[in-house]
Write an enzyme that holds these catalytic residues in place. Structure first.
Site, mmCIF file in Angstrom:
data_model
loop_
_atom_site.group_PDB
_atom_site.id
_atom_site.type_symbol
_atom_site.label_atom_id
_atom_site.label_comp_id
_atom_site.label_asym_id
_atom_site.label_seq_id
_atom_site.Cartn_x
_atom_site.Cartn_y
_atom_site.Cartn_z
ATOM 1 N N LYS A 115 21.757 12.233 15.016
ATOM 2 C CA LYS A 115 21.596 12.543 13.596
ATOM 3 C C LYS A 115 20.226 13.116 13.268
ATOM 4 O O LYS A 115 20.091 13.954 12.388
ATOM 5 C CB LYS A 115 21.858 11.305 12.734
ATOM 6 C CG LYS A 115 23.321 10.910 12.700
ATOM 7 C CD LYS A 115 23.636 10.079 11.479
ATOM 8 C CE LYS A 115 25.118 9.817 11.402
ATOM 9 N NZ LYS A 115 25.496 8.884 10.350
ATOM 10 N N LYS A 207 33.614 14.660 18.769
ATOM 11 C CA LYS A 207 34.272 13.639 17.957
ATOM 12 C C LYS A 207 34.688 14.221 16.598
ATOM 13 O O LYS A 207 33.960 15.051 16.047
ATOM 14 C CB LYS A 207 33.235 12.522 17.798
ATOM 15 C CG LYS A 207 33.592 11.357 16.975
ATOM 16 C CD LYS A 207 32.434 10.364 16.945
ATOM 17 C CE LYS A 207 31.422 10.741 15.884
ATOM 18 N NZ LYS A 207 30.502 9.677 15.508
ATOM 19 N N LYS A 210 32.892 13.481 9.809
ATOM 20 C CA LYS A 210 32.814 13.823 8.385
ATOM 21 C C LYS A 210 31.917 15.023 8.157
ATOM 22 O O LYS A 210 32.063 15.739 7.167
ATOM 23 C CB LYS A 210 32.210 12.645 7.603
ATOM 24 C CG LYS A 210 33.060 11.395 7.573
ATOM 25 C CD LYS A 210 32.247 10.225 6.988
ATOM 26 C CE LYS A 210 33.041 8.931 7.084
ATOM 27 N NZ LYS A 210 32.217 7.737 6.836
HETATM 28 P P1 TYM Z 1 31.402 5.461 9.872
HETATM 29 O O1 TYM Z 1 31.329 5.401 8.396
HETATM 30 O O2 TYM Z 1 30.823 6.642 10.555
HETATM 31 O O3 TYM Z 1 32.908 5.342 10.346
HETATM 32 C C1 TYM Z 1 33.756 4.317 9.859
HETATM 33 C C2 TYM Z 1 34.629 3.803 10.985
HETATM 34 O O4 TYM Z 1 35.400 4.873 11.536
HETATM 35 C C3 TYM Z 1 35.215 4.926 12.943
HETATM 36 N N1 TYM Z 1 35.265 6.339 13.367
HETATM 37 C C4 TYM Z 1 36.097 6.805 14.302
HETATM 38 N N2 TYM Z 1 37.038 6.200 15.043
HETATM 39 C C5 TYM Z 1 37.753 6.970 15.903
HETATM 40 N N3 TYM Z 1 37.541 8.312 16.031
HETATM 41 C C6 TYM Z 1 36.611 8.961 15.307
HETATM 42 N N4 TYM Z 1 36.423 10.272 15.431
HETATM 43 C C7 TYM Z 1 35.829 8.198 14.385
HETATM 44 N N5 TYM Z 1 34.832 8.515 13.520
HETATM 45 C C8 TYM Z 1 34.498 7.356 12.913
HETATM 46 C C9 TYM Z 1 33.829 4.330 13.173
HETATM 47 O O5 TYM Z 1 33.683 3.868 14.504
HETATM 48 C C10 TYM Z 1 33.822 3.216 12.154
HETATM 49 O O6 TYM Z 1 34.496 2.081 12.667
HETATM 50 N N6 TYM Z 1 27.707 2.415 11.337
HETATM 51 C C11 TYM Z 1 29.062 2.452 10.821
HETATM 52 C C12 TYM Z 1 29.236 1.745 9.497
HETATM 53 C C13 TYM Z 1 28.769 0.327 9.472
HETATM 54 C C14 TYM Z 1 29.395 -0.772 10.094
HETATM 55 C C15 TYM Z 1 28.595 -1.903 9.759
HETATM 56 C C16 TYM Z 1 30.537 -0.912 10.875
HETATM 57 C C17 TYM Z 1 27.659 -0.135 8.837
HETATM 58 N N7 TYM Z 1 27.567 -1.491 8.994
HETATM 59 C C18 TYM Z 1 28.937 -3.170 10.214
HETATM 60 C C19 TYM Z 1 30.860 -2.192 11.332
HETATM 61 C C20 TYM Z 1 30.067 -3.307 11.003
HETATM 62 C C21 TYM Z 1 29.450 3.912 10.628
HETATM 63 O O7 TYM Z 1 28.609 4.761 10.484
HETATM 64 O O8 TYM Z 1 30.785 4.119 10.513
#
Ligand code: TYM
Length: 344
Positions: A115, A207, A210
């Site tokens: 990032k 991947k 967003k």
């Molecule tokens: P975020 O917001 O990027 O994504 C949310 C969830 O979606 C999953 N994900 C995917 N799974 C499969 N294939 C993909 N291409 C894909 N893109 C995203 C992510 O793995 C996630 O489960 N850091 C985290 C948010 C967070 C969090 C937490 C998660 C903050 N605090 C505590 C768990 C526990 C994030 O950026 O997810």
């Protein structure tokens, strides 16, 4: 180690373009797990501002993720659904964890490197410290299970390291206060199924994300049937027919991805999909995939739209969830302060 009551926690960033990867990697599991666990699901707005956000868009995106949770089947009465900034203890515990985690641990985080890109000096301090806030999100509830996609695995490992180090560093105080040999559990990642890493529809080595500039790289939950069909039709493939066995997907990232997506949407395995489609060409397979995706995602997208039109309802869900989350977080944070020797 001490036994902890089982509790699920997970979070999703409100950064727009909620997509199929988020749905299959996280949301579908959120819904599954609520049958057997108490669950806390959080819209992590404090994490979102580690990158620049437009305030008007951020408000909209917080409601979008909340609507996606509800439309996918998360039960907001049984579970706790809220946005992170309404529960101050997340930020408070994150500070404590900034003093527990080591700089060397954060330097290894691949998400920061991706990032921040080349211009690291100009990345926010928050982006660098992101993983300690994530550890606090989970551990402020002393959660034991965390459903996420594969990309979050490294952050979960860091969360376990933080919990372990806190338990070790303060073991005397933890025992003296009646918490036994550990105050924090070491949370388990829940990363299973055929779609833990959904790839871009334009490039099977990237991947689904967003932030990809091309909207054709992802299926958004807000896409209508025509958009879903068009994006899958244009999705990159290779010239060969589908193999009959999973081993035949090796070295064919686009085919592997579409078969995984089909399996996840159909709640089956890649083996079963290839049993049905092995030997067929992509046009036949894509037609079936489009039908399946539209049948499965169409109602979720429509329900999201309906919910998003009722901001007062969504905001009420978040407020109610925040009150219930606060009750747990406040008690755990008070115990942390006692362990650290703070006066309260
Ligand atoms: P975020 O917001 O990027 O994504 C949310 C969830 O979606 C999953 N994900 C995917 N799974 C499969 N294939 C993909 N291409 C894909 N893109 C995203 C992510 O793995 C996630 O489960 N850091 C985290 C948010 C967070 C969090 C937490 C998660 C903050 N605090 C505590 C768990 C526990 C994030 O950026 O997810």
């Amino acid at each position: 180690m001490a036994q902890f009551p089982q509790l699920v926690f997970s979070g999703v960033q409100p950064t727009g373009n909620f997509h199929l990867g988020n749905y299959l990697g996280a949301l579908v599991k959120f819904v599954d797990l609520q049958r057997s666990f108490d669950c806390v699901y959080c819209v992590v707005d404090l994490h979102a501002i580690t990158m620049p956000q437009d305030p008007v868009e951020l408000t909209k995106n917080i409601r979008e993720v909340t609507a996606a949770f509800i439309a996918s089947g998360v039960d907001v009465k049984k579970n706790i659904v809220f946005n992170q900034s309404q529960v101050a203890e997340h930020a408070e515990l994150a500070w404590v964890f900034n003093c527990v985690a080591r700089i060397g641990w954060l330097n290894r985080m691949t998400q920061f490197k991706e990032k921040a890109g080349k211009d690291r000096e100009n990345a926010s301090v928050g982006l660098y410290a992101y993983p300690t806030l994530m550890a606090a999100d989970i551990l402020v509830y002393r959660a034991t299970h965390v459903p996420v996609g594969e990309d979050q695995k490294q952050h979960l490992e860091l969360t376990r390291d933080v919990a372990q180090k806190f338990n070790n560093d303060f073991s005397g105080s933890i025992a003296a206060r009646g918490h036994g040999d550990a105050f924090f559990p070491l949370p388990e990642p829940v990363i299973q199924g055929p779609a833990t890493r959904v790839m871009s529809l334009r490039d099977g080595s990237k991947k689904m994300s967003k932030s990809d500039a091309s909207d054709y790289s992802r299926i958004n939950l807000s896409d209508d049937a025509d958009q879903i069909a068009q994006k899958f039709r244009k999705a990159k493939t290779d010239p060969d027919a589908l193999p009959s066995e999973v081993a035949g997907l090796a070295g064919r990232p686009e085919a592997d991805n579409l078969v995984g997506v089909f399996a996840a949407l159909n709640e089956t395995t890649k083996e079963a999909v290839l049993r049905d489609f092995g030997g067929q060409n992509f046009s036949a397979f894509k037609a079936a995939l489009i039908d399946l995706a539209v049948a499965r995602l169409g109602p979720v997208g429509a329900e999201m739209k309906r919910l998003q039109a009722d901001a007062a309802y969504i905001d009420g869900v978040l407020r109610d969830g925040a009150q219930r989350a606060s009750a747990i977080a406040r008690a755990n944070m008070a115990a942390v302060k006692d362990i650290l020797g703070f006066i309260r």
